[in-house]
Scaffold this active site. Sequence first.
Site, short mmCIF file in Angstrom:
data_model
loop_
_atom_site.label_atom_id
_atom_site.label_comp_id
_atom_site.label_asym_id
_atom_site.label_seq_id
_atom_site.Cartn_x
_atom_site.Cartn_y
_atom_site.Cartn_z
N ASN A 247 -22.83 7.78 42.57
CA ASN A 247 -21.57 7.10 43.48
C ASN A 247 -22.02 7.11 44.80
O ASN A 247 -21.51 5.95 45.32
CB ASN A 247 -20.35 8.12 43.24
N CYS A 299 -12.64 7.29 43.89
CA CYS A 299 -13.89 8.12 43.67
C CYS A 299 -14.76 8.09 44.85
O CYS A 299 -15.37 9.12 45.31
CB CYS A 299 -14.57 7.95 42.37
N1 LIG Z 1 -10.98 6.55 37.79
C1 LIG Z 1 -12.40 6.27 37.38
O1 LIG Z 1 -12.73 5.06 37.25
C2 LIG Z 1 -13.21 7.44 37.28
C3 LIG Z 1 -12.94 8.64 37.44
N2 LIG Z 1 -13.74 9.75 37.34
C4 LIG Z 1 -13.36 10.96 37.32
O2 LIG Z 1 -12.71 11.42 36.48
C5 LIG Z 1 -11.81 12.34 36.60
C6 LIG Z 1 -10.25 11.95 36.26
O3 LIG Z 1 -10.17 10.72 37.08
P1 LIG Z 1 -8.81 9.81 36.64
O4 LIG Z 1 -8.72 9.75 35.22
O5 LIG Z 1 -8.77 8.38 37.55
O6 LIG Z 1 -7.61 10.67 37.27
P2 LIG Z 1 -5.83 10.25 36.78
O7 LIG Z 1 -5.54 10.92 37.99
O8 LIG Z 1 -5.76 8.89 36.55
O9 LIG Z 1 -5.66 11.16 35.57
C7 LIG Z 1 -5.86 12.69 35.25
C8 LIG Z 1 -4.78 13.28 34.43
O10 LIG Z 1 -5.05 14.47 34.38
C9 LIG Z 1 -3.62 15.13 34.00
N3 LIG Z 1 -3.77 16.64 34.34
C10 LIG Z 1 -4.09 17.28 35.37
N4 LIG Z 1 -3.97 18.65 35.13
C11 LIG Z 1 -3.84 18.83 34.02
C12 LIG Z 1 -3.94 19.68 33.07
N5 LIG Z 1 -4.04 20.96 33.46
N6 LIG Z 1 -3.53 19.60 31.47
C13 LIG Z 1 -3.24 18.32 31.18
N7 LIG Z 1 -3.16 17.16 31.77
C14 LIG Z 1 -3.34 17.75 33.26
C15 LIG Z 1 -2.81 14.31 35.15
O11 LIG Z 1 -1.42 14.43 34.84
C16 LIG Z 1 -3.16 12.90 35.10
O12 LIG Z 1 -2.63 12.23 34.22
C17 LIG Z 1 -12.05 12.68 38.23
O13 LIG Z 1 -12.69 13.60 38.40
C18 LIG Z 1 -12.72 11.28 38.53
O14 LIG Z 1 -13.30 11.48 39.89
C19 LIG Z 1 -14.86 9.27 37.07
C20 LIG Z 1 -15.37 8.13 36.51
C21 LIG Z 1 -14.60 7.00 36.75
O1 LIG Z 2 -16.57 7.39 39.47
C1 LIG Z 2 -16.13 6.65 39.73
O2 LIG Z 2 -14.92 6.54 39.81
C2 LIG Z 2 -16.73 5.21 39.28
O3 LIG Z 2 -16.77 4.55 40.77
C3 LIG Z 2 -17.35 3.29 40.77
O4 LIG Z 2 -16.45 2.53 40.04
P1 LIG Z 2 -14.89 1.77 40.70
O5 LIG Z 2 -14.60 2.55 41.96
O6 LIG Z 2 -13.94 1.97 39.64
O7 LIG Z 2 -15.39 0.38 41.10
P2 LIG Z 2 -16.45 -0.31 41.62
O8 LIG Z 2 -16.98 -1.54 41.03
O9 LIG Z 2 -17.74 0.60 41.92
O10 LIG Z 2 -16.07 -0.79 43.23
C4 LIG Z 2 -15.65 0.27 44.29
C5 LIG Z 2 -15.11 -0.35 45.28
O11 LIG Z 2 -16.26 -0.94 45.95
C6 LIG Z 2 -16.07 -2.34 46.31
N1 LIG Z 2 -17.24 -3.19 46.19
C7 LIG Z 2 -18.10 -3.23 44.80
C8 LIG Z 2 -19.24 -3.95 45.01
C9 LIG Z 2 -19.49 -4.73 45.88
O12 LIG Z 2 -20.81 -5.29 45.91
N2 LIG Z 2 -18.98 -4.75 47.06
C10 LIG Z 2 -17.90 -4.00 47.30
O13 LIG Z 2 -16.99 -4.03 48.21
C11 LIG Z 2 -14.93 -2.89 45.17
O14 LIG Z 2 -14.26 -4.06 45.59
C12 LIG Z 2 -14.19 -1.63 45.15
O15 LIG Z 2 -13.16 -1.47 46.14
C13 LIG Z 2 -18.65 3.36 40.11
O16 LIG Z 2 -19.25 1.99 40.01
C14 LIG Z 2 -18.61 3.79 38.96
O17 LIG Z 2 -19.93 4.01 38.05
C15 LIG Z 2 -18.10 5.21 38.64
O18 LIG Z 2 -17.99 5.82 37.31
#
Ligand SMILES: NC(=O)C1=CN([C@@H]2O[C@H](COP(=O)(O)OP(=O)(O)OC[C@H]3O[C@@H](n4cnc5c(N)ncnc54)[C@H](O)[C@@H]3O)[C@@H](O)[C@H]2O)C=CC1
Ligand SMILES: O=C(O)[C@H]1O[C@H](OP(=O)(O)OP(=O)(O)OC[C@H]2O[C@@H](n3ccc(=O)[nH]c3=O)[C@H](O)[C@@H]2O)[C@H](O)[C@@H](O)[C@@H]1O
Length: 492
Positions: A247, A299
């Site tokens: 990231n 993130c």
């Molecule tokens: N949002 C994304 O695109 C990505 C997120 N991550 C990582 O994944 C993790 C989760 O991220 P999100 O799904 O975006 O978070 P989110 O905030 O959308 O979802 C987390 C959920 O966990 C629930 N929760 C918290 N504590 C709990 C417990 N003790 N028991 C049951 N439920 C509980 C909350 O109510 C919430 O619905 C974070 O560490 C984030 O950094 C990794 C890759 C992509």
């Molecule tokens: O850990 C995470 O949450 C995730 O974070 C990012 O995914 P995400 O934040 O969902 O979306 P991205 O496509 O990475 O975009 C992030 C931000 O950068 C911006 N961006 C992206 C690409 C680019 O060339 N320029 C730019 O400004 C996007 O508009 C957005 O605001 C990573 O791409 C994922 O691999 C990772 O799993």
Amino acid sequence: MNQNTDNQNGLNNNSNSIRPEYLSKNIQNICCIGAGYVGGPTCAVIAYKCPDIQVNVVDLSQERINAWNSDNIPIYEPGLSEIVMERRGKNLHFSTKIDECIEKADIIFISVNTPTKTYGVGLGRAPDLTYVESAARTISKVAKTSKIIVEKSTVPVKAAESIINMLKSNQKPDVEFQVLSNPEFLAEGTAISDLLNPDRILIGGEDTDKGQWAIEQLSKVYQHWVDRSIIITTNTWSSELSKLAANAMLAQRISSINSISAICESSGADIQHVSKAIGADSRIGSKFLQASVGFGGSCFQKDINNLIYLCENLNLKEVADYWSQVILINDYQKKRFVNKIIKSLFNTCTNKKIAIFGFAFKKNTGDTRESASIHICKYLLDEGANLNILDPKVDYDQMMFELSNPQLNLPIDVIKNKVQLFSDDVIEACRNSHALVVCTEWDNFKSYDYEKIYEVMQKPAHIFDGRLILDHERLMSYGFHVEAIGKRLNHD
Ligand SMILES: NC(=O)C1=CN([C@@H]2O[C@H](COP(=O)(O)OP(=O)(O)OC[C@H]3O[C@@H](n4cnc5c(N)ncnc54)[C@H](O)[C@@H]3O)[C@@H](O)[C@H]2O)C=CC1
Ligand SMILES: O=C(O)[C@H]1O[C@H](OP(=O)(O)OP(=O)(O)OC[C@H]2O[C@@H](n3ccc(=O)[nH]c3=O)[C@H](O)[C@@H]2O)[C@H](O)[C@@H](O)[C@@H]1O
């Protein structure tokens, strides 16, 4: 570090107590704690690809679970709704029955939120592991049989070690836990295609027989649709660090290209030409070189702060400073863009109406966490502007939630009186506005009738393209004054 560790990643290895049948049996039941942006889509895809496995997604929030069980699921992701509708009630279940689902599971994913700490030690830097800890404590309290626990959440390096210690707090005799790190790399807006066709699956575990068995069990789940050759296995620490580093490096590319965009605006070079020329080098590659108003999302900033905190704790000040710059440039880019808007509007925005195109942090998602648009809106409201925000997937409550965040320090009556939200009526959103500001790269913004939009706006009518998605020459031919990130446009 734990003095009692006896293997390379620091986890205790008590190989005599392992029950072989627990690790050799077929995985039949998965529980995912956390029904959010990661837990929901990931489990939907597992259920879709592994019809022989029962998948239970559990959450503390009854409201979120109700939404997952409704026709209007809580997350917008292209393709997600179709998969949920196909598997829900068959082998995909959403509930708040956390204890029951933990007990039935062979593998438990922890997919809870890990936000940056807003209090105490590590304030503004360290990840808040309250939710991970509470999930681990529940598992250890409830589990009566051995389990494989999978860190799906993004956690600090060595979190697996802490989790295993928490799990031990209530561990029952004959119950054994193996903790794996299996970070998620999906990006929002493309979550389903990322999950169906991942670049790689990363699994970290103990370098012991038990650890390797656990890794194989999780691998087998992914092998329902992913080739073994792209499953990378390593120790837990390397896996945890790889996620933070991936990231950080993605965000660093955006800050790098955005820093070059500032040079372009000052020198007359064109960032899109520069990006193309740089990206044509196969060693650099063309992805993530899109200059923008700044990266957002829940993130990137959080995970870089997590990395910086780690560096500070390891006394690596120069390394911490290096990664801090990625965030500083991102903040600078947002501020720079707003300053450009204010300057073009004759140094005053007071009571001017400005149409903001996009509030989500990127296209194809309704997620607004850390969206650059929030900061653009805040700065413009500070200048006294009235804002008409247009976003196809963000609702009013979500927008109000973001703008009323105490850290923005915006009085609630200002937000209520000076901000309106539109989901699709672009003409009404732009009527009588002095400027139109593109903050999110939604595809439908490209196909609007800008000649008609020009007619309903105040003159001179300004467009600020923070995403480089519009046809600037054509807009200027309609009479618009156009400014864009990373280029100087000829207004003669
Ligand atoms: N949002 C994304 O695109 C990505 C997120 N991550 C990582 O994944 C993790 C989760 O991220 P999100 O799904 O975006 O978070 P989110 O905030 O959308 O979802 C987390 C959920 O966990 C629930 N929760 C918290 N504590 C709990 C417990 N003790 N028991 C049951 N439920 C509980 C909350 O109510 C919430 O619905 C974070 O560490 C984030 O950094 C990794 C890759 C992509
Ligand atoms: O850990 C995470 O949450 C995730 O974070 C990012 O995914 P995400 O934040 O969902 O979306 P991205 O496509 O990475 O975009 C992030 C931000 O950068 C911006 N961006 C992206 C690409 C680019 O060339 N320029 C730019 O400004 C996007 O508009 C957005 O605001 C990573 O791409 C994922 O691999 C990772 O799993």
